[in-house]
Design a protein around this motif. Structure first.
Motif, PDB file in Angstrom:
ATOM      1  N   THR A 150       0.798  -1.232   0.000  1.00 34.70           N
ATOM      2  CA  THR A 150       0.000   0.000   0.000  1.00 34.70           C
ATOM      3  C   THR A 150       0.828   1.279   0.000  1.00 34.70           C
ATOM      4  OG1 THR A 150      -0.103   0.149   2.416  1.00 34.70           O
ATOM      5  CG2 THR A 150      -1.756  -1.226   1.327  1.00 34.70           C
ATOM      6  N   GLY A 151       2.125   1.174   0.336  1.00 34.62           N
ATOM      7  CA  GLY A 151       2.940   2.363   0.475  1.00 34.62           C
ATOM      8  C   GLY A 151       2.750   3.076   1.803  1.00 34.62           C
ATOM      9  N   LEU A 152       1.992   2.468   2.703  1.00 32.90           N
ATOM     10  CA  LEU A 152       1.715   3.075   4.003  1.00 32.90           C
ATOM     11  C   LEU A 152       2.800   2.728   5.013  1.00 32.90           C
ATOM     12  CD1 LEU A 152      -2.100   2.286   4.348  1.00 32.90           C
ATOM     13  CD2 LEU A 152      -1.073   4.509   3.810  1.00 32.90           C
ATOM     14  N   HIS A 153       3.240   3.724   5.760  1.00 29.49           N
ATOM     15  CA  HIS A 153       4.140   3.486   6.876  1.00 29.49           C
ATOM     16  C   HIS A 153       3.305   3.087   8.098  1.00 29.49           C
ATOM     17  CE1 HIS A 153       7.796   4.969   4.926  1.00 29.49           C
ATOM     18  NE2 HIS A 153       7.027   5.921   4.383  1.00 29.49           N
ATOM     19  N   SER A 154       3.900   2.326   8.990  1.00 27.23           N
ATOM     20  CA  SER A 154       3.148   1.863  10.159  1.00 27.23           C
ATOM     21  C   SER A 154       4.046   1.783  11.383  1.00 27.23           C
ATOM     22  CB  SER A 154       2.534   0.482   9.886  1.00 27.23           C
ATOM     23  OG  SER A 154       3.539  -0.472   9.567  1.00 27.23           O
ATOM     24  N   GLU A 155       3.413   1.945  12.533  1.00 28.00           N
ATOM     25  CA  GLU A 155       4.057   1.700  13.816  1.00 28.00           C
ATOM     26  C   GLU A 155       3.539   0.369  14.328  1.00 28.00           C
ATOM     27  OE1 GLU A 155       6.387   3.442  15.357  1.00 28.00           O
ATOM     28  OE2 GLU A 155       6.450   5.008  13.807  1.00 28.00           O
ATOM     29  N   VAL A 156       4.434  -0.575  14.543  1.00 29.24           N
ATOM     30  CA  VAL A 156       4.015  -1.936  14.868  1.00 29.24           C
ATOM     31  C   VAL A 156       4.397  -2.294  16.294  1.00 29.24           C
ATOM     32  CG1 VAL A 156       4.157  -4.364  14.189  1.00 29.24           C
ATOM     33  CG2 VAL A 156       4.275  -2.581  12.443  1.00 29.24           C
ATOM     34  N   MET A 194     -10.771  -1.780   6.166  1.00 28.86           N
ATOM     35  CA  MET A 194     -10.761  -2.738   5.056  1.00 28.86           C
ATOM     36  C   MET A 194     -11.000  -2.027   3.724  1.00 28.86           C
ATOM     37  SD  MET A 194     -13.422  -5.908   4.361  1.00 28.86           S
ATOM     38  CE  MET A 194     -14.852  -4.822   4.248  1.00 28.86           C
ATOM     39  N   HIS A 195     -11.990  -1.157   3.682  1.00 33.28           N
ATOM     40  CA  HIS A 195     -12.291  -0.468   2.425  1.00 33.28           C
ATOM     41  C   HIS A 195     -11.184   0.508   2.037  1.00 33.28           C
ATOM     42  CE1 HIS A 195     -16.421  -2.019   2.948  1.00 33.28           C
ATOM     43  NE2 HIS A 195     -16.533  -1.792   1.641  1.00 33.28           N
ATOM     44  N   LYS A 196     -10.595   1.188   3.011  1.00 31.77           N
ATOM     45  CA  LYS A 196      -9.506   2.119   2.714  1.00 31.77           C
ATOM     46  C   LYS A 196      -8.288   1.389   2.166  1.00 31.77           C
ATOM     47  CE  LYS A 196     -10.665   5.693   6.115  1.00 31.77           C
ATOM     48  NZ  LYS A 196     -10.219   6.379   7.356  1.00 31.77           N
ATOM     49  N   ILE A 197      -7.925   0.274   2.809  1.00 29.46           N
ATOM     50  CA  ILE A 197      -6.760  -0.496   2.359  1.00 29.46           C
ATOM     51  C   ILE A 197      -6.990  -1.057   0.966  1.00 29.46           C
ATOM     52  CG2 ILE A 197      -5.418  -2.599   2.791  1.00 29.46           C
ATOM     53  CD1 ILE A 197      -4.691  -0.307   4.654  1.00 29.46           C
ATOM     54  N   SER A 198      -8.180  -1.608   0.734  1.00 32.51           N
ATOM     55  CA  SER A 198      -8.469  -2.199  -0.572  1.00 32.51           C
ATOM     56  C   SER A 198      -8.521  -1.137  -1.665  1.00 32.51           C
ATOM     57  CB  SER A 198      -9.792  -2.972  -0.509  1.00 32.51           C
ATOM     58  OG  SER A 198      -9.669  -4.074   0.360  1.00 32.51           O
ATOM     59  N   ALA A 199      -9.018   0.052  -1.327  1.00 33.23           N
ATOM     60  CA  ALA A 199      -9.037   1.144  -2.318  1.00 33.23           C
ATOM     61  C   ALA A 199      -7.619   1.519  -2.727  1.00 33.23           C
ATOM     62  CB  ALA A 199      -9.767   2.356  -1.730  1.00 33.23           C
ATOM     63  N   ILE A 200      -6.720   1.575  -1.764  1.00 31.12           N
ATOM     64  CA  ILE A 200      -5.317   1.875  -2.075  1.00 31.12           C
ATOM     65  C   ILE A 200      -4.732   0.774  -2.956  1.00 31.12           C
ATOM     66  CG2 ILE A 200      -3.008   2.109  -1.084  1.00 31.12           C
ATOM     67  CD1 ILE A 200      -4.356   3.370   1.386  1.00 31.12           C
ATOM     68  N   MET A 201      -5.007  -0.478  -2.612  1.00 30.49           N
ATOM     69  CA  MET A 201      -4.489  -1.600  -3.392  1.00 30.49           C
ATOM     70  C   MET A 201      -4.994  -1.564  -4.830  1.00 30.49           C
ATOM     71  SD  MET A 201      -4.782  -4.714  -0.606  1.00 30.49           S
ATOM     72  CE  MET A 201      -4.212  -5.964  -1.779  1.00 30.49           C
ATOM     73  N   LEU A 202      -6.251  -1.145  -5.017  1.00 28.93           N
ATOM     74  CA  LEU A 202      -6.858  -1.144  -6.349  1.00 28.93           C
ATOM     75  C   LEU A 202      -6.619   0.165  -7.100  1.00 28.93           C
ATOM     76  CD1 LEU A 202     -10.227  -2.875  -5.423  1.00 28.93           C
ATOM     77  CD2 LEU A 202      -8.356  -3.864  -6.756  1.00 28.93           C
ATOM     78  N   GLY A 203      -5.957   1.117  -6.451  1.00 27.61           N
ATOM     79  CA  GLY A 203      -5.668   2.387  -7.110  1.00 27.61           C
ATOM     80  C   GLY A 203      -6.870   3.285  -7.253  1.00 27.61           C
ATOM     81  N   GLU A 204      -7.865   3.105  -6.375  1.00 25.62           N
ATOM     82  CA  GLU A 204      -9.072   3.925  -6.418  1.00 25.62           C
ATOM     83  C   GLU A 204      -8.932   5.139  -5.500  1.00 25.62           C
ATOM     84  OE1 GLU A 204     -11.460   3.556  -8.417  1.00 25.62           O
ATOM     85  OE2 GLU A 204     -11.268   1.497  -9.136  1.00 25.62           O
ATOM     86  N   ASP A 205      -9.481   6.269  -5.946  1.00 23.62           N
ATOM     87  CA  ASP A 205      -9.400   7.501  -5.160  1.00 23.62           C
ATOM     88  C   ASP A 205     -10.417   7.524  -4.030  1.00 23.62           C
ATOM     89  OD1 ASP A 205      -7.364   8.490  -6.787  1.00 23.62           O
ATOM     90  OD2 ASP A 205      -8.785   9.414  -8.180  1.00 23.62           O
ATOM     91  N   SER A 206     -11.474   6.755  -4.169  1.00 25.04           N
ATOM     92  CA  SER A 206     -12.544   6.774  -3.177  1.00 25.04           C
ATOM     93  C   SER A 206     -12.948   5.359  -2.800  1.00 25.04           C
ATOM     94  CB  SER A 206     -13.765   7.523  -3.726  1.00 25.04           C
ATOM     95  OG  SER A 206     -14.876   7.381  -2.867  1.00 25.04           O
ATOM     96  N   VAL A 207     -13.274   5.177  -1.517  1.00 22.98           N
ATOM     97  CA  VAL A 207     -13.740   3.853  -1.071  1.00 22.98           C
ATOM     98  C   VAL A 207     -15.085   3.527  -1.695  1.00 22.98           C
ATOM     99  CG1 VAL A 207     -12.475   3.956   1.106  1.00 22.98           C
ATOM    100  CG2 VAL A 207     -14.811   4.860   1.004  1.00 22.98           C
ATOM    101  N   ASP A 208     -15.804   4.552  -2.172  1.00 24.68           N
ATOM    102  CA  ASP A 208     -17.103   4.307  -2.803  1.00 24.68           C
ATOM    103  C   ASP A 208     -16.972   3.534  -4.101  1.00 24.68           C
ATOM    104  OD1 ASP A 208     -18.338   5.717  -0.760  1.00 24.68           O
ATOM    105  OD2 ASP A 208     -18.248   7.640  -1.834  1.00 24.68           O
TER     106      ASP A 208
END
Length: 287
Positions: A150-156, A194-208
């Motif tokens: 996703t290109g997201l940084h995280s604190e684990v 879930m919707h935010k992560i999947s939108a990033i994976m699919l290259g969508e600008d909106s979770v809608d």
């Protein structure tokens, strides 16, 4: 957590380096390396390691004599003989001196770790072994996997999870772990994340623009990749008792309760700007 200190005694620099590289990647810290008996005694007195691996063939004395000298310093020393030879006579003589265990070259990494862990239960318990040698491999996999997907940084964070039930609202992907140790991984997150992560994976600008099925499929694929990375991290260290993953099973909804009977379980949380992503890693007890 502090690692268990160990000293390697071997006249071969190659053998010492190879063994140290393997051990330093686990719950052990090699604090000293000796190439002969005199050096071994000196370094033992200086470092007082919890464990010693001992080669039989040393230039100034054999491994039995070197072990005897160490026991004179510390009768409670824990020594594992690692030698090209492993015959009944050698083992009998070694046991008379007090040597704890015997392994034959080329030493199997898993057998070595299992033997060392069995000898140092006062220094490190089962939970610590699973945490340091196995659970942390999934911590690394989760953080790196989230970024690569996703290109997201995280604190684990990682913590022991003593709950016998895992309650989830959103989506949970369950993947079995086979081999050694056996267990299961649960990758889960709430519906919004879930919707935010999947939108990033699919290259969508909106979770809608992402359907429920697409969102669930995206999380399932991410879980499969990340858990697979964790298993690969473990297999890179423990090369003979290979772990494998089973095909993922995915459930979604609210107030999902998943049992974790007879598992030593760890909770891993990755905080990202898209929301929190969780993994629950459980290892079968009695392994």
């Amino acid at each position: 957590m502090e690692k268990v200190k160990i000293m390697i005694v071997d006249d071969s620099r190659v053998s010492r380096v190879m063994l140290a590289n393997e051990l330093n990647r686990t719950n052990f810290e090699v604090v000293a390396q000796a190439k002969n008996a005199a050096e071994a005694v000196e370094l033992y007195e200086k470092h007082h390691p919890a464990l010693v691996t001992m080669d039989m063939n040393l230039p100034d004395a054999d491994g039995l004599e070197c072990s005897r000298r160490i026991y004179e310093i510390d009768p409670a020393a824990k020594i594992v003989m690692i030698s090209a030879m492993k015959d009944a006579s050698l083992m009998a003589r070694g046991r008379e001196i007090g040597i704890s265990a015997f392994l034959q070259k080329p030493v199997n990494t898993n057998d070595l770790i299992d033997t060392l862990m069995a000898l140092c239960q006062t220094e490190v318990g089962k939970v610590a072994v699973l945490r340091e040698s196995y659970a942390k491999a999934f911590v690394k996999a989760l953080q790196q996997g989230i970024f690569s997907i996703t290109g997201l940084h995280s604190e684990v964070t990682l913590e022991l999870d003593n709950r016998r039930f895992l309650d989830v609202s959103g989506v949970a992907v369950i993947i079995g772990l086979t081999g050694y140790p056996q267990g299961r991984a649960i990758f889960y997150l709430d519906a919004e994340t879930m919707h935010k992560i999947s939108a990033i994976m699919l290259g969508e600008d909106s979770v809608d623009n992402v359907s429920e099925d697409e969102a669930i499929d995206g999380v399932e694929e991410a879980a499969n990749i990340i858990v697979g990375r964790g298993v690969s991290n473990i297999n890179n260290i423990f090369k003979d008792k290979e772990m494998r993953i089973t095909p993922p099973g995915t459930i979604s909804g609210t107030n999902i309760r998943i049992a974790s009977p007879k598992l030593t379980t760890f909770k891993i949380q990755a905080a990202t700007r898209a929301g929190n992503i969780y993994m629950n890693i459980g290892f079968a007890e009695g392994e």
